[in-house]
Design a protein around this motif. Structure first.
Motif, PDB file in Angstrom:
ATOM      1  N   PHE A  96       0.855  -1.190   0.000  1.00 45.07           N
ATOM      2  CA  PHE A  96       0.000   0.000   0.000  1.00 45.07           C
ATOM      3  C   PHE A  96       0.892   1.241   0.000  1.00 45.07           C
ATOM      4  CE2 PHE A  96      -2.538  -3.419   1.637  1.00 45.07           C
ATOM      5  CZ  PHE A  96      -3.793  -3.210   1.088  1.00 45.07           C
ATOM      6  N   VAL A  97       0.746   2.077  -1.027  1.00 42.77           N
ATOM      7  CA  VAL A  97       1.553   3.290  -1.161  1.00 42.77           C
ATOM      8  C   VAL A  97       0.826   4.444  -0.489  1.00 42.77           C
ATOM      9  CG1 VAL A  97       2.662   4.884  -2.748  1.00 42.77           C
ATOM     10  CG2 VAL A  97       2.475   2.454  -3.352  1.00 42.77           C
ATOM     11  N   GLU A  98       1.526   5.136   0.398  1.00 41.57           N
ATOM     12  CA  GLU A  98       0.945   6.334   1.018  1.00 41.57           C
ATOM     13  C   GLU A  98       1.352   7.557   0.199  1.00 41.57           C
ATOM     14  OE1 GLU A  98       1.132   6.636   5.223  1.00 41.57           O
ATOM     15  OE2 GLU A  98       0.329   4.634   5.533  1.00 41.57           O
ATOM     16  N   ASP A  99       2.185   8.442   0.731  1.00 41.50           N
ATOM     17  CA  ASP A  99       2.539   9.651  -0.031  1.00 41.50           C
ATOM     18  C   ASP A  99       3.366   9.341  -1.279  1.00 41.50           C
ATOM     19  OD1 ASP A  99       1.649  12.117   1.616  1.00 41.50           O
ATOM     20  OD2 ASP A  99       2.572  10.801   3.094  1.00 41.50           O
ATOM     21  N   VAL A 100       4.368   8.488  -1.108  1.00 42.17           N
ATOM     22  CA  VAL A 100       5.282   8.266  -2.232  1.00 42.17           C
ATOM     23  C   VAL A 100       5.965   6.906  -2.145  1.00 42.17           C
ATOM     24  CG1 VAL A 100       7.133   9.488  -1.006  1.00 42.17           C
ATOM     25  CG2 VAL A 100       7.300   9.217  -3.462  1.00 42.17           C
ATOM     26  N   ALA A 101       6.076   6.255  -3.298  1.00 44.72           N
ATOM     27  CA  ALA A 101       6.923   5.069  -3.454  1.00 44.72           C
ATOM     28  C   ALA A 101       7.684   5.309  -4.750  1.00 44.72           C
ATOM     29  CB  ALA A 101       6.104   3.788  -3.523  1.00 44.72           C
ATOM     30  N   ALA A 102       8.806   5.997  -4.630  1.00 43.47           N
ATOM     31  CA  ALA A 102       9.552   6.421  -5.802  1.00 43.47           C
ATOM     32  C   ALA A 102      10.986   5.917  -5.732  1.00 43.47           C
ATOM     33  CB  ALA A 102       9.550   7.948  -5.912  1.00 43.47           C
ATOM     34  N   ILE A 116      -1.273  -1.297  -4.259  1.00 42.11           N
ATOM     35  CA  ILE A 116      -2.456  -0.443  -4.148  1.00 42.11           C
ATOM     36  C   ILE A 116      -1.992   0.943  -3.695  1.00 42.11           C
ATOM     37  CG2 ILE A 116      -4.676  -0.093  -3.024  1.00 42.11           C
ATOM     38  CD1 ILE A 116      -3.274  -3.560  -2.941  1.00 42.11           C
ATOM     39  N   ALA A 117      -2.378   1.957  -4.429  1.00 41.08           N
ATOM     40  CA  ALA A 117      -1.907   3.312  -4.129  1.00 41.08           C
ATOM     41  C   ALA A 117      -3.074   4.266  -3.916  1.00 41.08           C
ATOM     42  CB  ALA A 117      -1.029   3.830  -5.272  1.00 41.08           C
ATOM     43  N   ASP A 118      -2.829   5.317  -3.154  1.00 40.26           N
ATOM     44  CA  ASP A 118      -3.789   6.413  -3.064  1.00 40.26           C
ATOM     45  C   ASP A 118      -3.776   7.138  -4.417  1.00 40.26           C
ATOM     46  OD1 ASP A 118      -5.330   8.298  -0.952  1.00 40.26           O
ATOM     47  OD2 ASP A 118      -4.259   9.536  -2.435  1.00 40.26           O
ATOM     48  N   MET A 224      -5.387   0.939   2.867  1.00 44.44           N
ATOM     49  CA  MET A 224      -5.165  -0.370   3.450  1.00 44.44           C
ATOM     50  C   MET A 224      -6.383  -0.926   4.180  1.00 44.44           C
ATOM     51  SD  MET A 224      -2.271  -1.607   6.211  1.00 44.44           S
ATOM     52  CE  MET A 224      -0.891  -1.281   5.132  1.00 44.44           C
ATOM     53  N   ARG A 225      -6.932  -0.167   5.097  1.00 49.93           N
ATOM     54  CA  ARG A 225      -8.020  -0.679   5.936  1.00 49.93           C
ATOM     55  C   ARG A 225      -9.220  -1.090   5.088  1.00 49.93           C
ATOM     56  NH1 ARG A 225     -12.489   0.835   8.930  1.00 49.93           N
ATOM     57  NH2 ARG A 225     -12.604  -0.065  11.034  1.00 49.93           N
ATOM     58  N   THR A 226      -9.609  -0.236   4.140  1.00 50.69           N
ATOM     59  CA  THR A 226     -10.765  -0.534   3.306  1.00 50.69           C
ATOM     60  C   THR A 226     -10.522  -1.772   2.441  1.00 50.69           C
ATOM     61  OG1 THR A 226     -11.365   1.807   3.219  1.00 50.69           O
ATOM     62  CG2 THR A 226     -12.312   0.370   1.529  1.00 50.69           C
ATOM     63  N   VAL A 227      -9.363  -1.821   1.794  1.00 51.21           N
ATOM     64  CA  VAL A 227      -9.070  -2.936   0.892  1.00 51.21           C
ATOM     65  C   VAL A 227      -8.996  -4.258   1.646  1.00 51.21           C
ATOM     66  CG1 VAL A 227      -7.305  -3.937  -0.619  1.00 51.21           C
ATOM     67  CG2 VAL A 227      -7.913  -1.520  -0.843  1.00 51.21           C
ATOM     68  N   ARG A 231     -11.390  -7.442   1.194  1.00 47.52           N
ATOM     69  CA  ARG A 231     -10.773  -8.678   0.712  1.00 47.52           C
ATOM     70  C   ARG A 231     -10.988  -9.855   1.657  1.00 47.52           C
ATOM     71  NH1 ARG A 231      -6.278  -8.835  -2.695  1.00 47.52           N
ATOM     72  NH2 ARG A 231      -7.133  -6.853  -3.446  1.00 47.52           N
ATOM     73  N   PHE A 232     -10.860  -9.604   2.963  1.00 47.64           N
ATOM     74  CA  PHE A 232     -10.872 -10.707   3.928  1.00 47.64           C
ATOM     75  C   PHE A 232     -12.037 -10.675   4.916  1.00 47.64           C
ATOM     76  CE2 PHE A 232      -6.398  -9.962   2.734  1.00 47.64           C
ATOM     77  CZ  PHE A 232      -6.132 -11.191   2.133  1.00 47.64           C
ATOM     78  N   GLY A 233     -12.946  -9.725   4.761  1.00 46.29           N
ATOM     79  CA  GLY A 233     -14.126  -9.679   5.608  1.00 46.29           C
ATOM     80  C   GLY A 233     -14.119  -8.503   6.561  1.00 46.29           C
ATOM     81  N   PRO A 234     -15.316  -8.055   6.978  1.00 48.11           N
ATOM     82  CA  PRO A 234     -15.423  -6.858   7.824  1.00 48.11           C
ATOM     83  C   PRO A 234     -14.803  -7.010   9.214  1.00 48.11           C
ATOM     84  CG  PRO A 234     -17.547  -7.980   7.619  1.00 48.11           C
ATOM     85  CD  PRO A 234     -16.634  -8.619   6.630  1.00 48.11           C
ATOM     86  N   LYS A 235     -14.595  -8.237   9.669  1.00 46.65           N
ATOM     87  CA  LYS A 235     -14.002  -8.450  10.986  1.00 46.65           C
ATOM     88  C   LYS A 235     -12.475  -8.564  10.931  1.00 46.65           C
ATOM     89  CE  LYS A 235     -18.007 -10.696  13.112  1.00 46.65           C
ATOM     90  NZ  LYS A 235     -18.479 -11.914  13.837  1.00 46.65           N
ATOM     91  N   THR A 236     -11.913  -8.343   9.758  1.00 49.07           N
ATOM     92  CA  THR A 236     -10.454  -8.449   9.598  1.00 49.07           C
ATOM     93  C   THR A 236      -9.735  -7.521  10.572  1.00 49.07           C
ATOM     94  OG1 THR A 236     -10.662  -9.029   7.263  1.00 49.07           O
ATOM     95  CG2 THR A 236      -8.528  -8.176   7.990  1.00 49.07           C
ATOM     96  N   ARG A 237      -8.735  -8.077  11.237  1.00 51.56           N
ATOM     97  CA  ARG A 237      -7.959  -7.319  12.225  1.00 51.56           C
ATOM     98  C   ARG A 237      -6.577  -7.032  11.661  1.00 51.56           C
ATOM     99  NH1 ARG A 237      -4.617  -9.355  16.371  1.00 51.56           N
ATOM    100  NH2 ARG A 237      -4.242  -7.852  18.045  1.00 51.56           N
ATOM    101  N   LEU A 238      -6.147  -5.762  11.704  1.00 51.29           N
ATOM    102  CA  LEU A 238      -4.817  -5.373  11.244  1.00 51.29           C
ATOM    103  C   LEU A 238      -3.870  -5.349  12.437  1.00 51.29           C
ATOM    104  CD1 LEU A 238      -6.758  -4.475   8.964  1.00 51.29           C
ATOM    105  CD2 LEU A 238      -5.280  -2.492   8.602  1.00 51.29           C
TER     106      LEU A 238
END
Length: 289
Positions: A96-102, A116-118, A224-227, A231-238
């Motif tokens: 998951f890319v936040e501000d920059v992946a350069a 997955i990028a913003d 990240m949280r939404t994807v 992908r793995f269900g609403p109860k997915t824990r990060l």
């Protein structure tokens, strides 16, 4: 502890929620790093990466990247450690890319099975850059004479206190081309047919996440949280993977006498830290950050 207790319970009593380990790789990429300004390197990230892949029941490992790049060697070493463990543990890697992946940050990103990028993040900058300063005119103004003695005619190439030498520049550019080719091959190997045939793709240019999706540099747009919950269900824990307790305390505790640093050590580290900070600021500022 929670994972251990869960394993001791019968399957029927265990929580059905999926736990996804999360690693944050944020910062410039430099070998070693300093006591004052820690940076990303294999040494500073290896334990986090291995800990994340040790989650036996996790179907994937999520990695958040926010880096303008830095050392191509450390970037590739981090990339390779991620891919080696992904193969060994049979885990899918979601980047998951936040501000920059350069630059080196993007090199690490291609370790992902998906990127997955913003939409407004910055991706790309597939190129190699070297930068320094020339002090020849300053030396003349302050009346200082540079004296260099070497065994080997090429031991003082690219000396910032001497005028530029055409042969030295050509030698440096040849090295850069080799590193650039390695970078390009890595991106092509990982992204394959997803990449669009664009003449600017490997020129060092960079784009927003939205344009990066069109070019095949990323696979999707999102956070990240939404994807992960989709992908793995609403109860997915990060589960954020953090360094061992006391890690930052040891690195930041350089001013205490117990750390064993003398006043000259601290002064030298502070001076080095100013240089590192300037280099770091220059890397981020290239992307308007």
């Amino acid at each position: 502890m929670r994972r251990l207790l869960s394993r001791l319970l019968p399957k029927s009593m265990r929580s059905q929620a999926v736990t996804i380990p999360v690693i944050r790789l944020h910062g410039t990429i430099m070998s070693g790093g300093g006591q004052f300004r820690p940076s990303l390197s294999l040494a500073s990230t290896a334990s986090l990466i291995e800990k994340a892949f040790a989650f036996t029941d996790a179907p994937a490992v999520a990695i958040s990247i926010n880096s303008p790049g830095g050392s191509p060697v450390q970037s590739r070493l981090i990339y390779k450690r991620i891919r080696d463990l992904a193969a060994e543990k049979n885990k899918r890697v979601l980047i998951f890319v936040e501000d920059v992946a350069a630059s080196g940050g993007y090199m690490i990103a291609v370790a992902g099975d998906e990127i997955i990028a913003d939409p407004s993040s910055i991706v790309g900058s597939i190129g190699v850059v070297s930068a320094s300063f020339g002090f020849t005119e300053l030396m003349k103004k302050i009346g200082v004479e540079r004296r260099v003695y070497t065994a080997g005619k090429n031991k003082a190439v690219l000396d910032p206190f001497k005028p530029e030498n055409k042969a030295d520049i050509e030698r440096l550019k040849a090295l850069q081309l080799e590193v650039h080719d390695t970078f390009i091959d890595l991106v092509k190997e990982r992204r394959g047919s997803k990449l669009k045939d664009d003449p600017d793709l490997f020129t060092g240019l960079f784009w927003t996440g939205k344009k990066g999706l069109e070019l095949g540099l990323v696979d999707a747009l999102g956070d990240m949280r939404t994807v992960l919950k989709q992908r793995f269900g609403p109860k997915t824990r990060l589960q954020l993977i953090t360094p061992p307790r006391g890690f930052f305390g040891r690195r930041l505790g350089v001013f205490g006498s117990a750390a064993g640093f003398s006043a000259p050590d601290i002064a030298g580290a502070a001076a080095g830290g100013l240089i590192d900070a300037a280099e770091e600021r220059a890397l981020w500022s290239r992307f308007g950050l």
